[in-house]
Scaffold this active site. Structure first.
Site, PDB file in Angstrom:
ATOM      1  N   GLU A  37       0.825  -1.211   0.000  1.00  0.00           N
ATOM      2  CA  GLU A  37       0.000   0.000   0.000  1.00  0.00           C
ATOM      3  C   GLU A  37       0.852   1.251   0.000  1.00  0.00           C
ATOM      4  OE1 GLU A  37      -2.942   0.515   3.183  1.00  0.00           O
ATOM      5  OE2 GLU A  37      -3.180  -1.652   3.102  1.00  0.00           O
TER       6      GLU A  37
ATOM      7  N   CYS B 289      -3.592   1.741   8.597  1.00  0.00           N
ATOM      8  CA  CYS B 289      -2.489   1.305   7.745  1.00  0.00           C
ATOM      9  C   CYS B 289      -2.516  -0.206   7.585  1.00  0.00           C
ATOM     10  CB  CYS B 289      -1.150   1.678   8.370  1.00  0.00           C
ATOM     11  SG  CYS B 289      -1.133   3.280   9.116  1.00  0.00           S
TER      12      CYS B 289
HETATM   13  N1  SAH Z   1       7.753   0.357  11.167  1.00  0.00           N
HETATM   14  C1  SAH Z   1       7.868   1.772  11.175  1.00  0.00           C
HETATM   15  C2  SAH Z   1       7.061   2.492  10.104  1.00  0.00           C
HETATM   16  C3  SAH Z   1       5.692   2.035   9.768  1.00  0.00           C
HETATM   17  S1  SAH Z   1       4.339   2.465  10.795  1.00  0.00           S
HETATM   18  C4  SAH Z   1       7.533   2.310  12.546  1.00  0.00           C
HETATM   19  O1  SAH Z   1       7.134   1.556  13.410  1.00  0.00           O
HETATM   20  O2  SAH Z   1       7.743   3.508  12.771  1.00  0.00           O
HETATM   21  C5  SAH Z   1       4.149   4.206  10.778  1.00  0.00           C
HETATM   22  C6  SAH Z   1       3.594   4.745  12.077  1.00  0.00           C
HETATM   23  O3  SAH Z   1       2.213   4.417  12.252  1.00  0.00           O
HETATM   24  C7  SAH Z   1       4.310   4.192  13.302  1.00  0.00           C
HETATM   25  O4  SAH Z   1       4.513   5.224  14.240  1.00  0.00           O
HETATM   26  C8  SAH Z   1       3.307   3.187  13.819  1.00  0.00           C
HETATM   27  O5  SAH Z   1       3.537   2.874  15.162  1.00  0.00           O
HETATM   28  C9  SAH Z   1       2.012   3.905  13.555  1.00  0.00           C
HETATM   29  N2  SAH Z   1       0.807   3.062  13.562  1.00  0.00           N
HETATM   30  C10 SAH Z   1       0.668   1.788  13.154  1.00  0.00           C
HETATM   31  N3  SAH Z   1      -0.593   1.373  13.318  1.00  0.00           N
HETATM   32  C11 SAH Z   1      -1.267   2.402  13.841  1.00  0.00           C
HETATM   33  C12 SAH Z   1      -2.620   2.589  14.235  1.00  0.00           C
HETATM   34  N4  SAH Z   1      -3.519   1.619  14.134  1.00  0.00           N
HETATM   35  N5  SAH Z   1      -2.951   3.794  14.735  1.00  0.00           N
HETATM   36  C13 SAH Z   1      -2.051   4.793  14.831  1.00  0.00           C
HETATM   37  N6  SAH Z   1      -0.763   4.676  14.474  1.00  0.00           N
HETATM   38  C14 SAH Z   1      -0.375   3.490  13.987  1.00  0.00           C
END
Ligand code: SAH
Length: 349
Positions: A94, A335
């Protein structure tokens, strides 16, 4: 150079090497590179001024990989677009295009799936399928620029996957996308988000010091962080903050901490106080994100009044803080959900 290396993942020098090795002229490499990384063509056939012998010499040694659009969702509110792309082996990823006043920002995935296991995240539910090649990260950006005809000025590596778990491919992607013979997107306009792989934070600081680093913190102490993020069992907050401080002092760049607010888990006032203490005196910025509920998980979004109170607590302590503006609210499946939904649908047919 690795034998498997695909043409779009190669640097100009590597293309030169390959072409010269096949008895072709060196300057053809610049042409091919320009077609791929500036004109953004999808196929070798589109490279009209490159002789067939050159194309064949390349294709004999290396494949040409890219992404293919499978689905697109467009927000009626702010024009945010979500894309589902197919890869050559049937995997999917995505990407998101967000339109801001300062330009178009594309959020790309770095892996098909993820193995970090953060409890609130949909991308990790099906585990890691595989790392993406540099070409597959690049082509998410290219495909979106092609599809919209609008220049992409910012890239954030915040989609599915842990970019530091795919470190070399990530660095190669950065080199190509920020290069003058590519899209020439300044490193300062690139953001990489990590869940906090400590050794890679040091390595990254030494290799790409102009890129903005975002660290997913999500907790103000180890106990809560371990509840939300398995990676916290491997690296303590103390080690993580030491690495973050190294990044700031070594690069002179302000760091971003992401903090997703989960109702009743990490949104108490005392935690805001503890967080302020943790980052005190650091050149940083905190991005508060009301957690996006994922249907497989029980976590809920913090109430607005708690988000506001948390923010005020930080502001009072002179910490730079923003609450992430929700883009594409009407298509804001968390996401990884577009990909997951697609996989489930295709399994059922
Ligand atoms: N693996 C990396 C990048 C991908 S996630 C990381 O952990 O930073 C990008 C951001 O979205 C990260 O801060 C992650 O913790 C957050 N994230 C993932 N799922 C989420 C959700 N359901 N609600 C809010 N933030 C979320």
């Amino acid at each position: 150079m690795e034998k498997w290396m695909d043409i779009r993942s190669m640097t100009k020098e590597e293309l030169e090497e390959t072409l010269q090795g096949a008895g072709e002229k060196k300057f053809r490499a610049a042409q091919v590179y320009g077609w791929l990384h500036q004109k953004l063509v999808r196929t070798m056939e589109e490279m009209t001024n490159v002789p067939l012998s050159c194309k064949e010499a390349l294709l004999k040694e290396h494949p040409l990989y890219g992404v293919t659009e499978l689905e697109r969702q467009v927000s009626a509110i702010d024009g945010t677009m979500k894309f589902l792309f197919g890869l050559h082996d049937g995997n999917t990823v995505e990407s998101v295009l967000m339109r801001y006043k300062h330009g178009n920002s594309v959020c790309i995935s770095s892996q098909a799936g993820c193995r970090m296991g953060c409890r609130f995240c949909a991308s990790t539910l099906l585990g890691l399928e595989r790392n993406l090649y540099p070409s597959e990260m690049l082509d998410q950006i290219y495909a979106i620029q092609r599809a919209t005809g609008e220049r992409v000025s910012h890239v954030v590596v915040m989609g599915t996957g842990e970019p530091f778990d795919n470190f070399e491919a990530l660095c190669r992607m950065i080199e190509i996308v920020s290069g003058k013979e590519g899209l020439n997107i300044g490193q300062r306009n690139l953001t990489v988000s990590t869940c906090g792989l400590v050794p890679e934070i040091y390595r990254f600081a030494d290799r790409n010091p102009q890129v903005t680093l975002a660290i997913s913190l999500h907790a103000s102490n180890d106990r809560v962080r371990r509840e939300l993020m398995p990676v916290a069992n491997k690296y303590s907050l103390e080690e993580l903050m030491e690495a973050a401080n190294y990044y700031v002092s070594h690069t002179g760049r302000r760091i971003t901490f992401e903090y997703s607010l989960v109702k009743g888990v990490n949104d108490h006032k005392e935690q805001a106080r503890e967080l302020a203490e943790l980052v005190r005196g650091m050149n940083c910025h905190i991005n508060l994100i009301p957690v996006n509920p994922v249907k497989e998980r029980e976590y809920e979004q913090s109430e607005q009044k708690h988000v506001a109170a948390f923010r005020r607590m930080l502001e009072k302590r002179h910490i730079q803080v923003t609450v992430r503006r929700e883009m594409g609210r009407d298509i804001s499946a968390a996401c990884g959900q577009l990909r997951k939904g697609y996989k489930e649908r295709s399994r059922n047919v």
